[in-house]
Design an enzyme around this catalytic site. Structure first.
Site, mmCIF file in Angstrom:
data_model
loop_
_atom_site.group_PDB
_atom_site.id
_atom_site.type_symbol
_atom_site.label_atom_id
_atom_site.label_comp_id
_atom_site.label_asym_id
_atom_site.label_seq_id
_atom_site.Cartn_x
_atom_site.Cartn_y
_atom_site.Cartn_z
ATOM 1 N N LYS A 176 -9.560 12.491 13.405
ATOM 2 C CA LYS A 176 -9.803 12.662 11.961
ATOM 3 C C LYS A 176 -10.572 11.430 11.491
ATOM 4 C CE LYS A 176 -7.146 13.776 7.767
ATOM 5 N NZ LYS A 176 -5.795 13.745 7.165
ATOM 6 N N ASN A 221 0.844 -1.185 0.000
ATOM 7 C CA ASN A 221 0.000 0.000 0.000
ATOM 8 C C ASN A 221 0.883 1.240 0.000
ATOM 9 O OD1 ASN A 221 -2.677 1.435 0.470
ATOM 10 N ND2 ASN A 221 -1.423 2.282 2.107
ATOM 11 N N GLU A 222 0.765 2.030 -1.057
ATOM 12 C CA GLU A 222 1.324 3.377 -1.105
ATOM 13 C C GLU A 222 2.812 3.499 -0.789
ATOM 14 O OE1 GLU A 222 -0.993 6.077 1.272
ATOM 15 O OE2 GLU A 222 -2.696 5.925 -0.076
ATOM 16 N N GLU A 234 -8.983 3.432 -2.462
ATOM 17 C CA GLU A 234 -9.345 4.272 -1.313
ATOM 18 C C GLU A 234 -9.852 5.592 -1.840
ATOM 19 O OE1 GLU A 234 -6.252 5.059 1.640
ATOM 20 O OE2 GLU A 234 -5.641 2.953 1.612
HETATM 21 C C1 BGP Z 1 -3.824 6.700 2.820
HETATM 22 C C2 BGP Z 1 -3.503 5.456 3.580
HETATM 23 C C3 BGP Z 1 -4.472 5.079 4.613
HETATM 24 C C4 BGP Z 1 -5.235 6.198 5.259
HETATM 25 C C5 BGP Z 1 -5.607 7.321 4.326
HETATM 26 C C6 BGP Z 1 -6.052 8.581 4.992
HETATM 27 O O1 BGP Z 1 -2.645 7.379 2.530
HETATM 28 O O2 BGP Z 1 -3.353 4.349 2.729
HETATM 29 O O3 BGP Z 1 -3.822 4.221 5.483
HETATM 30 O O4 BGP Z 1 -4.774 6.573 6.470
HETATM 31 O O5 BGP Z 1 -4.555 7.654 3.462
HETATM 32 O O6 BGP Z 1 -4.944 9.310 5.414
HETATM 33 P P1 BGP Z 1 -4.796 9.958 6.802
HETATM 34 O O7 BGP Z 1 -5.207 8.921 7.791
HETATM 35 O O8 BGP Z 1 -3.374 10.359 6.928
HETATM 36 O O9 BGP Z 1 -5.698 11.137 6.790
#
Ligand code: BGP
Length: 464
Positions: free
Chosen positions: A423, A156-157, A363
């Protein structure tokens, strides 16, 4: 939408499971880092480890037909010798069985950032041995769960955890070092190719892909200087992951640029060949926003990230490359994420043209503060956000892109990296203060209707 289109929600092990030291799970680098720094952590998170059945049942009741989640390496492999933890494996069997019981297709990520701390202590992604360790872990997962999963992704990412962990320094291991960033990036992309190779060699059923934090790049104008800045931004944000995973090559202009001032001797010909030979079957794109840029020729690199939820704290300026700017016409969240659904439509079309692979939006969601003590959170902003992004997907499908799924981040509230549970992203509220009670938000019911209509109830509109 096609009847096989996957509709669901996405989570990550660390962010929802909790049970951080239960059933012989070992520490992950995130457990260690957040405990050491005494920051809000995911020790309990949404307690999905104990409530997965309820969560998956609610997905089903919400009309969803797929669940994207990750396996926790530190639950599955006990130590550097690679010993399996049968209790951790058993947990994921139970999750997968619940998915199948409710007719939910599992879409599984091998690595969503929770590296075992025993590997982090040896250098983590700076240590080349970790690539082989990842391959071993991947094989254990394919062997253990191969008959219950047909949609796999390696990482993931990579962009997000590598740049944040090694260049910006706001994620573990907290470095601010370009050489280390390059090395970690290379090791992660090589490990991903090893994961793909092991999957193919084992003849497991299904497909394997990678998930990228996609921020399509736009420029402030059409000048040649802006176009050059856009190319730098695209290489930095997207191409080193997508070109490498899907075309089998790191962007050569990026490598040449970095080689001017850095050591690239870690790039080995035989490994580059493995990367070339083991590209992905599909691409997962996580979309929150785009990157709008202008040239940045004077001034030093400045990278800061907004974890406070106070607007205006993020900065991305890279010396001689580009500066990320705000479009005053568009709204942003309190965490500085621009709301820009058109970027998803443009980005999907661009990615499909470039890579010619099936795409999934793995996502998409909006992070906000919400009072979850009410009977039902009326999250119209989330409904509007999801509507416009699903609309963007439908527009891209209309132009001929092969897009096969949409996953809301997230199916229920969970821990947000360094931002804690303040958040919120879920379409189901989790009251962390009150026994983890789950209550669907308005968006959950809206999403159900959208799914039942196969997207026909989406308010369609072209973007300007
Ligand atoms: C992506 C990730 C997630 C998730 C989402 C929201 O980058 O894959 O794991 O967290 O973003 O981001 P954040 O929680 O930093 O707001």
């Amino acid at each position: 939408m096609d009847k096989d289109f996957l509709w669901g929600g996405a989570t990550a092990s660390y962010q929802c499971e909790g049970a951080w030291n239960v059933d012989d799970k070992v520490e992950s680098m995130w457990d260690h880092y957040l405990h050491e720094a005494n920051l809000e952590n995911g020790d309990i998170a949404s307690d999905h480890y104990h409530r997965y059945e309820e969560d998956i049942r609610m997905m089903k009741e919400g009309g969803q037909n797929s669940y994207r989640f990750s396996l926790a390496w530190p639950r599955i492999i006990k130590n550097k010798a690679g010993e399996r933890n049968e209790k951790g494996i058993e947990f994921y069997h139970k999750v997968l069985d619940a998915c199948h019981k409710y007719g939910i297709e599992p879409f599984v990520t091998l690595y969503h950032w929770d590296l075992p701390q025993y590997w982090e202590e040896t250098g983590g992604w700076l240590n080349h041995e970790v690539c082989a360790a990842f391959e071993h872990y991947a094989k254990v997962c394919y062997e253990s769960f191969g008959d219950k999963i047909t949609k796999w992704t390696t990482f993931n990412e990579p962009k997000w955890f590598v740049v944040n962990g090694y260049k910006i320094g706001n994620y573990p291991p907290g470095y601010q070092d370009t050489q280390k960033t390059m090395l970690a990036a290379y090791n992660v992309m090589y490990a991903s190719a090893l994961g793909v190779r092991a999957f193919r060699e084992g003849n497991y059923k299904g497909q394997i892909g990678i998930v990228h934090s996609y921020t399509p790049v736009n420029g402030v104008d059409d000048t040649i200087e802006t176009k050059i800045a856009m190319r730098y931004a695209d290489n930095y944000c997207n191409n080193w992951i997508l070109d490498t995973a899907a075309l089998g090559e790191f962007p050569i202009d990026l490598v040449a640029e970095l080689a001017k001032n850095h050591d690239i001797s870690f790039m080995q010909a035989d490994e580059l060949q493995i990367i070339k030979n083991n590209t992905v079957d599909f691409i997962g794109l996580n979309y929150y926003s785009r990157t709008l840029v202008k040239p940045y020729t004077e001034g030093e690199t400045q990278l800061t990230f907004n974890h406070s939820g106070k607007k205006g704290e993020s900065k991305v300026l890279i010396k001689n490359w580009f500066e990320q700017v705000k479009d005053p016409n568009n709204e942003t969240t309190e965490w500085d994420t621009e709301i820009y659904p058109k970027g998803l439509e443009d980005g999907l079309i661009e990615a499909y043209q470039r890579y010619q692979r099936p795409l999934y939006v793995t996502e998409n969601g909006i992070g906000v503060r919400e009072d979850v003590t009410v009977d039902r959170v009326n999250d119209d902003y989330r409904i509007s956000f999801m509507n416009d992004h699903i609309n963007a997907i439908m527009n891209a499908i209309d132009t001929g892109c092969d897009i096969r799924g949409y996953y809301a981040w997230a199916p229920f509230d969970l821990y947000s990296w360094k931002n804690g549970v303040e958040k919120r992203y879920g379409i189901v509220a989790v009251d962390f203060e009150n026994n983890q009670i789950r209550k669907p938000k308005a968006s959950y019911y809206w999403f159900k209707e959208i799914i039942e209509s196969q997207g026909a109830l989406i308010k369609r509109r072209p973007f300007n």
